[in-house]
Design a protein around this motif. Structure first.
Motif, PDB file in Angstrom:
ATOM      1  N   ASN A   1       1.580   3.507   2.077  1.00  0.00           N
ATOM      2  CA  ASN A   1       2.416   3.722   3.255  1.00  0.00           C
ATOM      3  C   ASN A   1       3.524   2.677   3.397  1.00  0.00           C
ATOM      4  O   ASN A   1       4.365   2.778   4.284  1.00  0.00           O
ATOM      5  CB  ASN A   1       1.519   3.719   4.493  1.00  0.00           C
ATOM      6  CG  ASN A   1       1.977   4.715   5.528  1.00  0.00           C
ATOM      7  OD1 ASN A   1       2.685   5.662   5.220  1.00  0.00           O
ATOM      8  ND2 ASN A   1       1.603   4.468   6.759  1.00  0.00           N
TER       9      ASN A   1
ATOM     10  N   ALA B   1     -13.297   6.517   7.974  1.00  0.00           N
ATOM     11  CA  ALA B   1     -12.596   5.587   8.851  1.00  0.00           C
ATOM     12  C   ALA B   1     -12.127   4.313   8.160  1.00  0.00           C
ATOM     13  O   ALA B   1     -12.278   3.211   8.683  1.00  0.00           O
ATOM     14  CB  ALA B   1     -13.485   5.246  10.060  1.00  0.00           C
TER      15      ALA B   1
ATOM     16  N   TYR C   1      -0.199  -0.397  10.311  1.00  0.00           N
ATOM     17  CA  TYR C   1      -0.634   0.612  11.277  1.00  0.00           C
ATOM     18  C   TYR C   1      -2.108   0.904  11.014  1.00  0.00           C
ATOM     19  O   TYR C   1      -2.479   1.225   9.886  1.00  0.00           O
ATOM     20  CB  TYR C   1       0.183   1.889  11.085  1.00  0.00           C
ATOM     21  CG  TYR C   1      -0.405   3.108  11.763  1.00  0.00           C
ATOM     22  CD1 TYR C   1      -0.160   3.356  13.114  1.00  0.00           C
ATOM     23  CD2 TYR C   1      -1.211   4.011  11.059  1.00  0.00           C
ATOM     24  CE1 TYR C   1      -0.701   4.484  13.741  1.00  0.00           C
ATOM     25  CE2 TYR C   1      -1.751   5.128  11.681  1.00  0.00           C
ATOM     26  CZ  TYR C   1      -1.497   5.354  13.021  1.00  0.00           C
ATOM     27  OH  TYR C   1      -2.035   6.455  13.637  1.00  0.00           O
TER      28      TYR C   1
ATOM     29  N   TYR D   1       0.865  -1.177   0.000  1.00  0.00           N
ATOM     30  CA  TYR D   1       0.000   0.000   0.000  1.00  0.00           C
ATOM     31  C   TYR D   1       0.909   1.236   0.000  1.00  0.00           C
ATOM     32  O   TYR D   1       2.125   1.123   0.208  1.00  0.00           O
ATOM     33  CB  TYR D   1      -0.905  -0.014   1.232  1.00  0.00           C
ATOM     34  CG  TYR D   1      -1.787  -1.244   1.318  1.00  0.00           C
ATOM     35  CD1 TYR D   1      -3.072  -1.245   0.792  1.00  0.00           C
ATOM     36  CD2 TYR D   1      -1.318  -2.427   1.891  1.00  0.00           C
ATOM     37  CE1 TYR D   1      -3.877  -2.379   0.852  1.00  0.00           C
ATOM     38  CE2 TYR D   1      -2.107  -3.564   1.948  1.00  0.00           C
ATOM     39  CZ  TYR D   1      -3.392  -3.544   1.434  1.00  0.00           C
ATOM     40  OH  TYR D   1      -4.176  -4.665   1.482  1.00  0.00           O
TER      41      TYR D   1
ATOM     42  N   ILE E   1      -5.322   0.126  -2.481  1.00  0.00           N
ATOM     43  CA  ILE E   1      -5.874   1.048  -1.485  1.00  0.00           C
ATOM     44  C   ILE E   1      -6.530   0.257  -0.354  1.00  0.00           C
ATOM     45  O   ILE E   1      -7.272  -0.686  -0.612  1.00  0.00           O
ATOM     46  CB  ILE E   1      -6.903   1.982  -2.151  1.00  0.00           C
ATOM     47  CG1 ILE E   1      -6.226   2.817  -3.248  1.00  0.00           C
ATOM     48  CG2 ILE E   1      -7.577   2.878  -1.116  1.00  0.00           C
ATOM     49  CD1 ILE E   1      -7.182   3.678  -4.039  1.00  0.00           C
ATOM     50  N   GLY E   2      -6.255   0.675   0.873  1.00  0.00           N
ATOM     51  CA  GLY E   2      -6.820  -0.019   2.038  1.00  0.00           C
ATOM     52  C   GLY E   2      -8.204   0.478   2.413  1.00  0.00           C
ATOM     53  O   GLY E   2      -8.431   0.908   3.535  1.00  0.00           O
ATOM     54  N   GLY E   3      -9.145   0.412   1.462  1.00  0.00           N
ATOM     55  CA  GLY E   3     -10.498   0.922   1.691  1.00  0.00           C
ATOM     56  C   GLY E   3     -10.484   2.435   1.617  1.00  0.00           C
ATOM     57  O   GLY E   3      -9.522   3.074   2.036  1.00  0.00           O
TER      58      GLY E   3
ATOM     59  N   LEU F   1      -9.453   1.550   7.188  1.00  0.00           N
ATOM     60  CA  LEU F   1      -8.361   1.072   8.051  1.00  0.00           C
ATOM     61  C   LEU F   1      -7.015   1.677   7.642  1.00  0.00           C
ATOM     62  O   LEU F   1      -6.159   1.908   8.476  1.00  0.00           O
ATOM     63  CB  LEU F   1      -8.305  -0.465   8.011  1.00  0.00           C
ATOM     64  CG  LEU F   1      -8.822  -1.189   9.253  1.00  0.00           C
ATOM     65  CD1 LEU F   1      -7.872  -1.019  10.434  1.00  0.00           C
ATOM     66  CD2 LEU F   1     -10.193  -0.676   9.672  1.00  0.00           C
ATOM     67  N   GLU F   2      -6.842   1.903   6.368  1.00  0.00           N
ATOM     68  CA  GLU F   2      -5.622   2.587   5.918  1.00  0.00           C
ATOM     69  C   GLU F   2      -5.859   4.092   6.013  1.00  0.00           C
ATOM     70  O   GLU F   2      -6.709   4.632   5.319  1.00  0.00           O
ATOM     71  CB  GLU F   2      -5.313   2.236   4.454  1.00  0.00           C
ATOM     72  CG  GLU F   2      -4.120   2.993   3.886  1.00  0.00           C
ATOM     73  CD  GLU F   2      -4.087   3.002   2.353  1.00  0.00           C
ATOM     74  OE1 GLU F   2      -5.139   3.109   1.720  1.00  0.00           O
ATOM     75  OE2 GLU F   2      -2.978   2.912   1.807  1.00  0.00           O
ATOM     76  N   PRO F   3      -5.122   4.787   6.884  1.00  0.00           N
ATOM     77  CA  PRO F   3      -5.341   6.226   6.974  1.00  0.00           C
ATOM     78  C   PRO F   3      -4.829   6.927   5.722  1.00  0.00           C
ATOM     79  O   PRO F   3      -4.126   6.339   4.902  1.00  0.00           O
ATOM     80  CB  PRO F   3      -4.531   6.637   8.209  1.00  0.00           C
ATOM     81  CG  PRO F   3      -3.510   5.577   8.387  1.00  0.00           C
ATOM     82  CD  PRO F   3      -4.056   4.320   7.778  1.00  0.00           C
TER      83      PRO F   3
ATOM     84  N   ARG G   1       8.440  -2.116  10.457  1.00  0.00           N
ATOM     85  CA  ARG G   1       8.090  -1.482   9.183  1.00  0.00           C
ATOM     86  C   ARG G   1       9.220  -0.626   8.626  1.00  0.00           C
ATOM     87  O   ARG G   1       9.584  -0.743   7.454  1.00  0.00           O
ATOM     88  CB  ARG G   1       6.840  -0.605   9.351  1.00  0.00           C
ATOM     89  CG  ARG G   1       5.564  -1.403   9.586  1.00  0.00           C
ATOM     90  CD  ARG G   1       4.355  -0.475   9.714  1.00  0.00           C
ATOM     91  NE  ARG G   1       4.264   0.432   8.580  1.00  0.00           N
ATOM     92  CZ  ARG G   1       3.746   0.128   7.396  1.00  0.00           C
ATOM     93  NH1 ARG G   1       3.229  -1.072   7.209  1.00  0.00           N
ATOM     94  NH2 ARG G   1       3.733   1.001   6.424  1.00  0.00           N
TER      95      ARG G   1
ATOM     96  N   TYR H   1      -6.244  -4.656   3.852  1.00  0.00           N
ATOM     97  CA  TYR H   1      -5.382  -3.923   4.777  1.00  0.00           C
ATOM     98  C   TYR H   1      -5.392  -4.512   6.184  1.00  0.00           C
ATOM     99  O   TYR H   1      -4.353  -4.586   6.836  1.00  0.00           O
ATOM    100  CB  TYR H   1      -5.830  -2.455   4.822  1.00  0.00           C
ATOM    101  CG  TYR H   1      -4.849  -1.527   5.483  1.00  0.00           C
ATOM    102  CD1 TYR H   1      -3.799  -0.971   4.760  1.00  0.00           C
ATOM    103  CD2 TYR H   1      -4.959  -1.206   6.825  1.00  0.00           C
ATOM    104  CE1 TYR H   1      -2.895  -0.114   5.355  1.00  0.00           C
ATOM    105  CE2 TYR H   1      -4.056  -0.342   7.433  1.00  0.00           C
ATOM    106  CZ  TYR H   1      -3.025   0.194   6.693  1.00  0.00           C
ATOM    107  OH  TYR H   1      -2.130   1.044   7.283  1.00  0.00           O
TER     108      TYR H   1
ATOM    109  N   ARG I   1      -4.034   8.016  12.782  1.00  0.00           N
ATOM    110  CA  ARG I   1      -5.473   7.766  12.908  1.00  0.00           C
ATOM    111  C   ARG I   1      -6.187   9.005  13.411  1.00  0.00           C
ATOM    112  O   ARG I   1      -7.283   9.330  12.954  1.00  0.00           O
ATOM    113  CB  ARG I   1      -5.717   6.568  13.859  1.00  0.00           C
ATOM    114  CG  ARG I   1      -7.177   6.273  14.152  1.00  0.00           C
ATOM    115  CD  ARG I   1      -8.004   6.025  12.898  1.00  0.00           C
ATOM    116  NE  ARG I   1      -7.422   5.004  12.060  1.00  0.00           N
ATOM    117  CZ  ARG I   1      -7.746   4.800  10.790  1.00  0.00           C
ATOM    118  NH1 ARG I   1      -8.657   5.538  10.193  1.00  0.00           N
ATOM    119  NH2 ARG I   1      -7.145   3.844  10.098  1.00  0.00           N
TER     120      ARG I   1
ATOM    121  N   CYS J   1     -10.222  -5.136   0.770  1.00  0.00           N
ATOM    122  CA  CYS J   1      -9.056  -4.266   0.522  1.00  0.00           C
ATOM    123  C   CYS J   1      -7.780  -4.916   1.025  1.00  0.00           C
ATOM    124  O   CYS J   1      -6.687  -4.593   0.576  1.00  0.00           O
ATOM    125  CB  CYS J   1      -9.238  -2.896   1.147  1.00  0.00           C
ATOM    126  SG  CYS J   1      -8.879  -2.800   2.912  1.00  0.00           S
TER     127      CYS J   1
ATOM    128  N   ARG K   1     -13.022  -2.606   8.306  1.00  0.00           N
ATOM    129  CA  ARG K   1     -13.988  -1.633   7.807  1.00  0.00           C
ATOM    130  C   ARG K   1     -14.698  -2.153   6.560  1.00  0.00           C
ATOM    131  O   ARG K   1     -15.810  -1.731   6.250  1.00  0.00           O
ATOM    132  CB  ARG K   1     -13.279  -0.317   7.511  1.00  0.00           C
ATOM    133  CG  ARG K   1     -14.172   0.837   7.086  1.00  0.00           C
ATOM    134  CD  ARG K   1     -15.251   1.186   8.101  1.00  0.00           C
ATOM    135  NE  ARG K   1     -15.706   2.568   7.986  1.00  0.00           N
ATOM    136  CZ  ARG K   1     -16.870   3.000   8.469  1.00  0.00           C
ATOM    137  NH1 ARG K   1     -17.698   2.148   9.078  1.00  0.00           N
ATOM    138  NH2 ARG K   1     -17.216   4.275   8.354  1.00  0.00           N
TER     139      ARG K   1
END
Ligand code: FES
Ligand code: FES
Lengths: 668, 151
Positions: free
Chosen positions: A235, A343, B38, A233, A393-395, A345-347, B28, B99, A426, B97, B133
């Motif tokens: 990050n 919200a 994270y 991802y 992408i984490g959502g 999970l991946e900011p 990480r 994550y 977060r 996703c 999520r």
């Protein structure tokens, strides 16, 4: 695995094959791709007899043809499909590849997916409105069909037969005699000249009755990487010389920094720079933890600006019912929803590498080209020098439509002369979102007669930013309308299912009847339980009915079972449809049952998952999804599971308790 | 900066890390093991779950110098991604996703190592603090049951 070629891969690919076609096109910014080939001189391919082994194809993987922007075929028979929309868990990349592979008559196992960077040649890349597949369906089918025609034509020339007399089997063109065959890899290895690749003649598209990929449940291509922790991802990326940044942000929107302890931040081992940025102070360090520690050490003091003192209660006062222009024979009620956070999970995050003549950005974006424009405006570089990569992408659920983290990272990279990874914590993500607006929806219907209630949106002037949140207005609209239909049914002494069937159209009726039959509507439930139904057509295109069974115990609402029926036209990947309904229901249950976002003294109160709670594992109801078979055009599924669930649960709570709840979250 | 000895995925490592630095960031940013995610940084989402001496631990909430046992991350759970939990995850098409999934997989693997045949209550107890999520919970339960049924 879905990949995007990186600069390193480019060098590797160029060294290995001398080709690097894809990369040349994307990364060197040569503008729109034109069909091209890297094949050598044309030779006559050796025909393979029936039953001859076709896997592995004895071809030359460095030979490639690119019949159009979406398809690249190599000499080993490998098919590379370019996915131009953002993958964030909704399965769009797998679906795009399935559609192309279907019309190309490809072996599914031979298909590889590459993620496209921002590129206007690919058309609209906004990933929103659940519209990726519905808007691209014809184009993708045509892309696959045209590529198949190139291969058929090449084989026909080799055999000196009429192309129309040839047919294909997965990965193979078959001679009219049914005996001779050439694999796609053999045809490409033998060389297909440029002029034969620009095929405009496209065979009639496949008869959907012949589909063998579309309509078959396919696992998401990225899943094996997900469970090995191998997916990179945004990050997770590292560039040579990259700096790590975190930003101390004013808790209110529109405030500004009054002071901070620069020396204390710089004293944190690993912190190298402190820089004021729009709305805050950035700390730059050798690694994330140092940046976060440095941010703490700043002990920034803020001028809260004009929002100081503002509370969500105050904002709520602005939600004023209008007097419905109806007579006494109407029934009207208002339904409220709070601010809601995305919200994911991946900011939010971004990696930016700005050079004097080019800029590369990696970000979880749902709008690649919009981000490209934004970066172009900051850097004043020509468009083709601004490369926007979209890693997995984490959502995002709408959050990725907003560029926010990217300008911050770009400006920092510009200032530091080094690549920068900017992570939002977060806390940043929760308190600086673009929230689903706090709003009131007023539904009105004649007390008698067969009319679907009309719904009006009442918004307060929101001092905090609002934006698109999975299903946007459909979530509150469905809550208002479907609750009011239940209230109408009660007023008329009717079964709410019966009333719905009386007032809705034919597509709605189909999903409502299916959900009712599968759920056992009318069957007795345990004492203290209730059952509720709701139906909604999100964006007017996808019809979804959901029936919830709940128990209420000492004020605690528990959802035990949800039966969902959906009509989304042609189903590309049935497993994705199910997954999106399951996920949409969970997303909607969080909105129905968990507290929303509140504002106090101008700032968002919630800062993490301990005070903005998501539906947890042990509150997951049993979810069943039933799909209406259809040969209509595909419509969309990413957001459609969300809207019906809150009203279905509210209606079930009424069934269980006789108490009508008109605001979310539902609280007895 | 103090040197800390760690055993990560079977390999001994010495890292120079400031005291108090969470294991998450060592994994990480220092060791390139980015599979550990994270999500919240305060121990409430489970995305950062690793095994320390075989037990599920939230790596965002343990200082690296406090780590006393061998650490397994998602990258080291199996040699080829073929741990029964990983295979079950694929068989049930759990991931969306993806994550949160490393944390989900690591939590489930620790659960099954301790309770090879967990009942629903045990699954609830182990998994309820790991947030998703995207809403993959139903399939996570099915995948855990599938992995538990393997002989
Ligand atoms: S990041 Fe560690 S529990 Fe959320
Ligand atoms: S799969 Fe996306 S957060 Fe769990």
């Amino acid at each position: 695995m879905t990949t995007e070629m990186t600069r390193r891969d480019f060098i590797k690919a160029t060294t290995l094959t001398g080709g690097g076609l894809l990369v040349t096109f994307y990364l060197a910014g040569c503008g729109p791709a034109t069909p091209t080939t890297t094949t050598g001189p044309r030779t006559t391919p050796a025909a393979t007899g029936p039953g001859a082994a076709v896997t592995p194809d004895p071809g030359d993987p460095s030979a490639t043809i690119r019949p159009n922007l979406f398809v690249l075929i190599d000499g080993s028979g490998g098919i590379t499909v370019t996915a131009s929309r953002s993958e964030m868990g909704q399965g769009v990349h797998t679906a795009i590849a399935m559609i192309v592979a279907e019309e190309l008559d490809a072996e599914w196992d031979q298909v590889r997916i590459v993620r496209a960077p921002a590129d206007r040649a690919l058309g609209d890349q906004v990933t929103g409105g659940s519209a990726s597949i519905s808007s691209m369906y014809d184009r993708l089918r045509r892309a696959g069909a045209a590529a198949r025609q190139v291969l058929i034509d090449a084989a026909a020339r080799t055999w000196a037969v009429e192309p129309d007399a040839c047919r294909t089997e997965p990965g193979i063109v078959v001679h009219p005699d049914g005996e001779l065959r050439l694999t796609y890899g053999q045809l490409v290895s033998a060389g297909i000249p440029d002029e034969d690749i620009r095929v405009n003649r496209v065979e009639p598209w496949k008869d959907p009755a012949q589909f063998r990929i579309i309509g078959t449940p396919m696992p998401l291509r990225d899943a094996p990487d997900h469970v090995r922790g191998a997916t990179l991802y945004t990050n997770d990326l590292t560039l040579p010389g990259m700096r790590y940044a975190a930003i101390a942000r004013c808790p209110t929107f529109g405030g500004r920094v009054l002071g901070y302890d620069r020396a204390a931040a710089l004293a944190v081992p690993g912190v190298t720079d402190v820089a004021e940025v729009d709305g805050g102070v950035a700390v730059v360090a050798d690694h994330t933890w140092a940046a976060l520690q440095g941010r703490e050490a700043l002990a920034a003091v803020w001028d809260l600006g004009s929002l100081a003192g503002v509370t969500s209660e105050e904002i709520r006062q602005g939600l004023v019912d209008s007097t419905p222009a109806v007579g006494t024979d109407s029934i009207s009620a208002s339904y409220d929803i709070p601010y809601l956070a995305h919200a994911a999970l991946e900011p939010m995050c971004a990696v930016a590498d700005v050079r004097s003549d080019r800029c590369e950005v990696w970000a979880p974006s749902q709008d690649a080209q919009g981000f490209q424009t934004a970066v172009q405006q900051i850097t004043r570089l020509p468009r083709e020098a601004v490369v926007i990569h979209i890693p997995p992408i984490g959502g995002k659920f709408g959050r990725g439509l907003y560029v926010d983290a990217v300008p911050e990272a770009v400006l920092l990279s510009l200032q530091l002369g080094a690549p920068v990874k900017l992570m939002w914590t977060r806390d940043d993500d929760m308190r600086h979102d673009r929230y689903h607006a706090m709003s009131r929806y007023q539904a009105t219907a004649p007390a008698s007669g067969l009319e679907v209630p009309r719904v009006r949106e009442i918004l307060a002037t929101s001092p905090i930013p609002t934006g698109s949140w999975r299903s946007v207005r459909n979530h509150p609209t469905a809550f208002a309308r479907e609750s009011l239909i239940d209230e109408l049914a009660v007023a008329r002494g009717m079964d709410p299912l019966r009333l719905r069937l009386d007032i809705v159209g034919v597509e709605a009726r189909r999903v409502i009847e299916l959900a009712a039959a599968e759920s056992g509507w009318g069957d007795p439930l345990p004492t203290g339980w209730g059952r509720g139904i709701a139906y909604h057509a999100t964006f007017g295109v996808t019809h979804v009915a959901e029936i919830a069974e709940v128990s209420v115990d000492g004020g605690r609402i528990r959802v035990h079972r949800v039966v969902c029926a959906i009509d989304c036209g042609t189903v590309v990947n049935p497993d994705t449809v199910r997954a999106q309904m399951e996920g949409g229901i969970v997303f909607g249950l969080t909105a129905a049952l968990k507290d929303g976002i509140t504002v106090s003294d101008g700032a968002v109160v919630q800062s993490n998952f301990d005070d903005y709670r998501l539906l947890p594992f042990d509150e997951m109801p049993e979810v069943e999804v039933h799909i209406v078979p259809s040969s209509a055009r595909p419509t969309g599924v990413g957001e459609m599971g969300v809207p019906p669930i809150a009203p279905a649960v509210a209606n079930a709570v009424f069934d269980a308790t006789g108490v009508r709840l008109r605001s979310l979250p539902l609280r007895l | 900066m103090p040197s800390v000895r760690l055993n990560i995925n079977g390999e001994d490592q010495v890292v120079d890390a400031p005291a108090g630095m969470p294991l998450l960031w060592v994994l990480r940013d220092f060791l390139g093991l980015t599979g550990t995610k994270y999500g919240c940084g305060i121990g409430v989402c489970g995305s950062c779950t690793v095994h320390v001496a075989g037990r599920a631990v939230r790596s965002c909430s343990i200082a690296v110098e406090k780590v006393t046992g061998p650490v397994t991350t998602i990258e080291g759970l199996s040699a080829n991604g073929d741990h029964p939990v990983q295979l079950a995850w694929l068989a049930e098409n759990v991931s969306q996703c993806g994550y949160c999934q490393p944390g989900q997989v690591m939590t489930a693997a620790a659960l099954l190592a301790a309770h090879p045949r967990p009942d629903d209550a045990a699954i609830d107890a182990a998994m309820s603090g790991v947030l998703c999520r995207c809403g993959t919970y139903q399939r996570i339960r099915l995948a855990i049951q599938r992995a538990a049924d393997r002989p």
